[in-house]
Design a protein around this motif. Structure first.
Motif, PDB file in Angstrom:
ATOM      1  N   LYS A  46       0.831  -1.203   0.000  1.00 23.24           N
ATOM      2  CA  LYS A  46       0.000   0.000   0.000  1.00 23.24           C
ATOM      3  C   LYS A  46       0.869   1.258   0.000  1.00 23.24           C
ATOM      4  O   LYS A  46       0.577   2.226  -0.710  1.00 23.24           O
ATOM      5  N   ARG A  47       1.924   1.256   0.777  1.00 21.49           N
ATOM      6  CA  ARG A  47       2.830   2.407   0.832  1.00 21.49           C
ATOM      7  C   ARG A  47       3.507   2.633  -0.517  1.00 21.49           C
ATOM      8  O   ARG A  47       3.708   3.769  -0.946  1.00 21.49           O
ATOM      9  N   PHE A  50       0.902   4.142  -2.803  1.00 20.62           N
ATOM     10  CA  PHE A  50       0.646   5.505  -2.349  1.00 20.62           C
ATOM     11  C   PHE A  50       1.728   6.454  -2.845  1.00 20.62           C
ATOM     12  O   PHE A  50       1.438   7.544  -3.353  1.00 20.62           O
ATOM     13  N   TYR A  99      -4.998   0.626  -5.170  1.00 21.50           N
ATOM     14  CA  TYR A  99      -4.896   1.043  -3.766  1.00 21.50           C
ATOM     15  C   TYR A  99      -6.221   0.814  -3.036  1.00 21.50           C
ATOM     16  O   TYR A  99      -6.241   0.292  -1.912  1.00 21.50           O
ATOM     17  N   GLY A 104      -7.269   0.665   0.802  1.00 18.59           N
ATOM     18  CA  GLY A 104      -7.093   2.102   0.961  1.00 18.59           C
ATOM     19  C   GLY A 104      -8.315   2.857   0.484  1.00 18.59           C
ATOM     20  O   GLY A 104      -9.290   2.270   0.024  1.00 18.59           O
ATOM     21  N   THR A 105      -8.255   4.172   0.578  1.00 17.20           N
ATOM     22  CA  THR A 105      -9.355   4.998   0.092  1.00 17.20           C
ATOM     23  C   THR A 105      -8.822   6.031  -0.887  1.00 17.20           C
ATOM     24  O   THR A 105      -7.648   6.420  -0.842  1.00 17.20           O
ATOM     25  N   ASP A 107      -9.634   9.141  -0.960  1.00 19.10           N
ATOM     26  CA  ASP A 107      -9.311  10.369  -0.235  1.00 19.10           C
ATOM     27  C   ASP A 107      -7.882  10.320   0.300  1.00 19.10           C
ATOM     28  O   ASP A 107      -7.146  11.318   0.234  1.00 19.10           O
ATOM     29  N   GLU A 108      -7.487   9.167   0.816  1.00 25.28           N
ATOM     30  CA  GLU A 108      -6.125   9.024   1.358  1.00 25.28           C
ATOM     31  C   GLU A 108      -5.072   9.245   0.281  1.00 25.28           C
ATOM     32  O   GLU A 108      -4.157  10.051   0.444  1.00 25.28           O
ATOM     33  N   GLY A 112      -2.248  12.633  -0.702  1.00 27.84           N
ATOM     34  CA  GLY A 112      -0.828  12.411  -0.457  1.00 27.84           C
ATOM     35  C   GLY A 112       0.052  13.436  -1.151  1.00 27.84           C
ATOM     36  O   GLY A 112      -0.389  14.169  -2.029  1.00 27.84           O
ATOM     37  N   ASP A 223       7.441   7.527   2.062  1.00 21.09           N
ATOM     38  CA  ASP A 223       6.853   8.286   3.167  1.00 21.09           C
ATOM     39  C   ASP A 223       7.737   9.415   3.684  1.00 21.09           C
ATOM     40  O   ASP A 223       7.355  10.103   4.634  1.00 21.09           O
TER      41      ASP A 223
END
Length: 224
Positions: A46-47, A50, A99, A104-105, A107-108, A112, A223
């Protein structure tokens, strides 16, 4: 002076050296090392999605800018860039769907921002694309499309093997095996066409070196 057969061979040899160095660096990227070892987690995946999304969304815009920077003496490159931008402009949406498919969503991921490596990579690409006749960007495409064609499907298969993911959860990576293989074939045709002179070849190799380093940094700095 047009590139000769010998100088074309040398260009590919130089690009192959850049690629080999990139692969060595990728082997040391933490998330890819865990993937190879089989210790990667769903959160890792997921990261990765993202972080990739924040840079991929800039792909079509910088390619479009490059197209606008080529004059009519570089019509072949201008046309190729226009086609490529059209083909790539929805790629980030595939990442968003993957994602969401792994929990995940929207919106998330849409909220980012780029990590340190992505900021550096995207900034370099827009800067270079703004130069007059940015021939060197073929080196960037050699790296970026090469990763899609040569590595993405393998990563997808390994994520599926380790995490039990379905096809609709790794679509971005699997799609790019075929799409980027087509792009690399088109790139090779341009590089062997004789339209790249020796100065252009130097620019291509230098751009490939920079983009290889920045792309690896993007994966190293998840991140950040």
């Amino acid at each position: 002076m047009p590139t000769t057969a010998t100088s074309t061979d040398t260009l590919f040899e130089r690009l192959s050296d850049v690629w080999a160095s990139l692969e060595e660096r990728l082997d040391q990227v933490p998330v890819l090392r865990r993937l190879a070892e089989g210790t990667v987690t769903l959160d890792d995946y997921k990261r990765l999605l993202f972080n990739l999304r924040q840079q991929v969304v800039d792909g079509s815009p910088w390619i479009s800018r490059a197209a606008s920077s080529f004059d009519m003496d570089h019509f072949v490159l201008r046309s190729a860039a226009i086609r490529h931008a059209e083909e790539e402009h929805r790629d980030y949406q595939m990442i968003e769907r993957d994602y969401v498919a792994v929990g995940g969503t929207l919106d998330e991921i849409r909220a980012g921002r780029k990590n340190i490596g992505s900021e550096a990579l995207s900034g370099y690409m827009f800067h270079y694309a703004s130069r007059p006749n940015p021939v060197g960007l073929m080196g960037a495409m050699f790296i970026i499309e090469g990763l899609g064609a040569k590595r993405a499907a393998g990563w997808a298969a390994r994520f599926q093997e380790v995490l039990g993911l379905a096809d609709d959860q790794v679509h971005f990576m699997t799609y790019h095996q075929q799409a980027d293989a087509e792009h690399t074939g088109a790139l090779e045709a341009i590089l062997t066409s004789g339209i790249v002179d020796d100065a252009g070849a130097d620019e291509i190799v230098r751009c490939a070196e920079v983009v290889a380093r920045l792309y690896a940094m993007q994966l190293e700095e998840l991140d950040s």
